[in-house]
Design a protein around this motif. Sequence first.
Motif, PDB file in Angstrom:
ATOM      1  N   LEU A 275      44.252  38.431  51.298  1.00  0.00           N
ATOM      2  CA  LEU A 275      44.798  38.171  49.965  1.00  0.00           C
ATOM      3  C   LEU A 275      44.406  39.275  48.986  1.00  0.00           C
ATOM      4  N   THR A 276      43.181  39.774  49.102  1.00  0.00           N
ATOM      5  CA  THR A 276      42.726  40.846  48.224  1.00  0.00           C
ATOM      6  C   THR A 276      43.547  42.108  48.441  1.00  0.00           C
ATOM      7  N   LYS A 277      43.853  42.428  49.704  1.00  0.00           N
ATOM      8  CA  LYS A 277      44.706  43.590  49.990  1.00  0.00           C
ATOM      9  C   LYS A 277      46.067  43.437  49.332  1.00  0.00           C
ATOM     10  N   ARG A 278      46.673  42.251  49.460  1.00  0.00           N
ATOM     11  CA  ARG A 278      47.988  42.002  48.866  1.00  0.00           C
ATOM     12  C   ARG A 278      47.919  42.046  47.343  1.00  0.00           C
ATOM     13  N   ILE A 279      46.850  41.497  46.772  1.00  0.00           N
ATOM     14  CA  ILE A 279      46.680  41.507  45.319  1.00  0.00           C
ATOM     15  C   ILE A 279      46.563  42.935  44.805  1.00  0.00           C
ATOM     16  N   ASN A 280      45.808  43.767  45.496  1.00  0.00           N
ATOM     17  CA  ASN A 280      45.660  45.162  45.079  1.00  0.00           C
ATOM     18  C   ASN A 280      46.987  45.907  45.133  1.00  0.00           C
ATOM     19  N   ALA A 281      47.780  45.659  46.169  1.00  0.00           N
ATOM     20  CA  ALA A 281      49.083  46.312  46.288  1.00  0.00           C
ATOM     21  C   ALA A 281      50.017  45.855  45.166  1.00  0.00           C
ATOM     22  N   LEU A 282      50.023  44.563  44.874  1.00  0.00           N
ATOM     23  CA  LEU A 282      50.883  44.053  43.807  1.00  0.00           C
ATOM     24  C   LEU A 282      50.410  44.517  42.434  1.00  0.00           C
ATOM     25  N   THR A 283      49.121  44.695  42.257  1.00  0.00           N
ATOM     26  CA  THR A 283      48.592  45.180  40.979  1.00  0.00           C
ATOM     27  C   THR A 283      49.083  46.594  40.709  1.00  0.00           C
ATOM     28  N   GLU A 284      49.070  47.437  41.741  1.00  0.00           N
ATOM     29  CA  GLU A 284      49.600  48.798  41.583  1.00  0.00           C
ATOM     30  C   GLU A 284      51.085  48.756  41.228  1.00  0.00           C
ATOM     31  N   HIS A 285      51.831  47.890  41.874  1.00  0.00           N
ATOM     32  CA  HIS A 285      53.259  47.750  41.585  1.00  0.00           C
ATOM     33  C   HIS A 285      53.472  47.290  40.144  1.00  0.00           C
ATOM     34  N   MET A 286      52.660  46.348  39.692  1.00  0.00           N
ATOM     35  CA  MET A 286      52.815  45.821  38.338  1.00  0.00           C
ATOM     36  C   MET A 286      52.478  46.866  37.275  1.00  0.00           C
TER      37      MET A 286
ATOM     38  N   LEU B 181      51.922  37.341  41.954  1.00  0.00           N
ATOM     39  CA  LEU B 181      50.565  37.876  41.855  1.00  0.00           C
ATOM     40  C   LEU B 181      49.603  36.812  41.341  1.00  0.00           C
ATOM     41  N   LEU B 182      50.010  36.087  40.314  1.00  0.00           N
ATOM     42  CA  LEU B 182      49.152  35.028  39.781  1.00  0.00           C
ATOM     43  C   LEU B 182      48.930  33.923  40.805  1.00  0.00           C
ATOM     44  N   SER B 183      49.942  33.655  41.613  1.00  0.00           N
ATOM     45  CA  SER B 183      49.811  32.654  42.670  1.00  0.00           C
ATOM     46  C   SER B 183      48.792  33.098  43.713  1.00  0.00           C
ATOM     47  N   LEU B 184      48.848  34.367  44.098  1.00  0.00           N
ATOM     48  CA  LEU B 184      47.893  34.892  45.081  1.00  0.00           C
ATOM     49  C   LEU B 184      46.471  34.872  44.531  1.00  0.00           C
ATOM     50  N   VAL B 185      46.313  35.218  43.268  1.00  0.00           N
ATOM     51  CA  VAL B 185      44.984  35.207  42.651  1.00  0.00           C
ATOM     52  C   VAL B 185      44.425  33.788  42.638  1.00  0.00           C
ATOM     53  N   SER B 186      45.282  32.822  42.344  1.00  0.00           N
ATOM     54  CA  SER B 186      44.857  31.427  42.331  1.00  0.00           C
ATOM     55  C   SER B 186      44.458  30.953  43.729  1.00  0.00           C
ATOM     56  N   GLN B 187      45.238  31.351  44.721  1.00  0.00           N
ATOM     57  CA  GLN B 187      44.919  31.007  46.110  1.00  0.00           C
ATOM     58  C   GLN B 187      43.562  31.574  46.505  1.00  0.00           C
ATOM     59  N   ARG B 188      43.341  32.852  46.166  1.00  0.00           N
ATOM     60  CA  ARG B 188      42.068  33.499  46.510  1.00  0.00           C
ATOM     61  C   ARG B 188      40.923  32.829  45.788  1.00  0.00           C
TER      62      ARG B 188
ATOM     63  N   ILE C 259      32.198  38.931  48.500  1.00  0.00           N
ATOM     64  CA  ILE C 259      32.522  39.527  47.212  1.00  0.00           C
ATOM     65  C   ILE C 259      31.897  40.908  47.064  1.00  0.00           C
ATOM     66  N   GLN C 260      30.757  41.112  47.726  1.00  0.00           N
ATOM     67  CA  GLN C 260      30.134  42.437  47.678  1.00  0.00           C
ATOM     68  C   GLN C 260      30.939  43.446  48.498  1.00  0.00           C
ATOM     69  N   LYS C 261      31.410  43.042  49.683  1.00  0.00           N
ATOM     70  CA  LYS C 261      32.207  43.935  50.532  1.00  0.00           C
ATOM     71  C   LYS C 261      33.549  44.288  49.890  1.00  0.00           C
ATOM     72  N   LEU C 262      34.171  43.293  49.248  1.00  0.00           N
ATOM     73  CA  LEU C 262      35.492  43.509  48.661  1.00  0.00           C
ATOM     74  C   LEU C 262      35.439  44.054  47.235  1.00  0.00           C
ATOM     75  N   ASN C 263      34.243  44.030  46.649  1.00  0.00           N
ATOM     76  CA  ASN C 263      34.051  44.527  45.288  1.00  0.00           C
ATOM     77  C   ASN C 263      35.002  43.819  44.315  1.00  0.00           C
ATOM     78  N   ILE C 264      34.972  42.486  44.329  1.00  0.00           N
ATOM     79  CA  ILE C 264      35.860  41.733  43.455  1.00  0.00           C
ATOM     80  C   ILE C 264      35.119  41.037  42.315  1.00  0.00           C
ATOM     81  N   ARG C 265      33.858  41.328  42.164  1.00  0.00           N
ATOM     82  CA  ARG C 265      33.095  40.798  41.035  1.00  0.00           C
ATOM     83  C   ARG C 265      32.362  41.952  40.354  1.00  0.00           C
ATOM     84  N   LYS C 266      31.876  41.668  39.172  1.00  0.00           N
ATOM     85  CA  LYS C 266      31.155  42.689  38.412  1.00  0.00           C
ATOM     86  C   LYS C 266      29.854  43.065  39.073  1.00  0.00           C
TER      87      LYS C 266
END
Length: 89
Positions: free
Chosen positions: A32-43, A56-63, A82-89
């Motif tokens: 899901l993170t891979k797909r979110i990153n790809a859609l973020t670039e598109h957006m 994109l919002l649906s995928l973020v909610s799912q994740r 979250i550390q491996k994917l770097n999705i938190r501060k």
Amino acid sequence: MSITKEEKQATIQQFKRCEGDTGSTEVQIALLTKRINALTEHMQANTKDYACRRGLLSLVSQRRGLLDYLKDIAPQRYLDVIQKLNIRK
């Protein structure tokens, strides 16, 4: 815009918990993170693509739901993901 078959297999290999694992929570979150990153670039290039924004919002909610679940059942695995994917501060 979508991830390729090779990228998907590489992600599964990196996050699987055992041999043959393709659907564990960690793998699902990583894909899901891979797909979110790809859609973020598109957006960023197509700011008025509202259908993409909704997806994109649906995928973020799912994740988010999967991350909450993982945090409840295995806090250490949650921190590792979250550390491996770097999705938190």
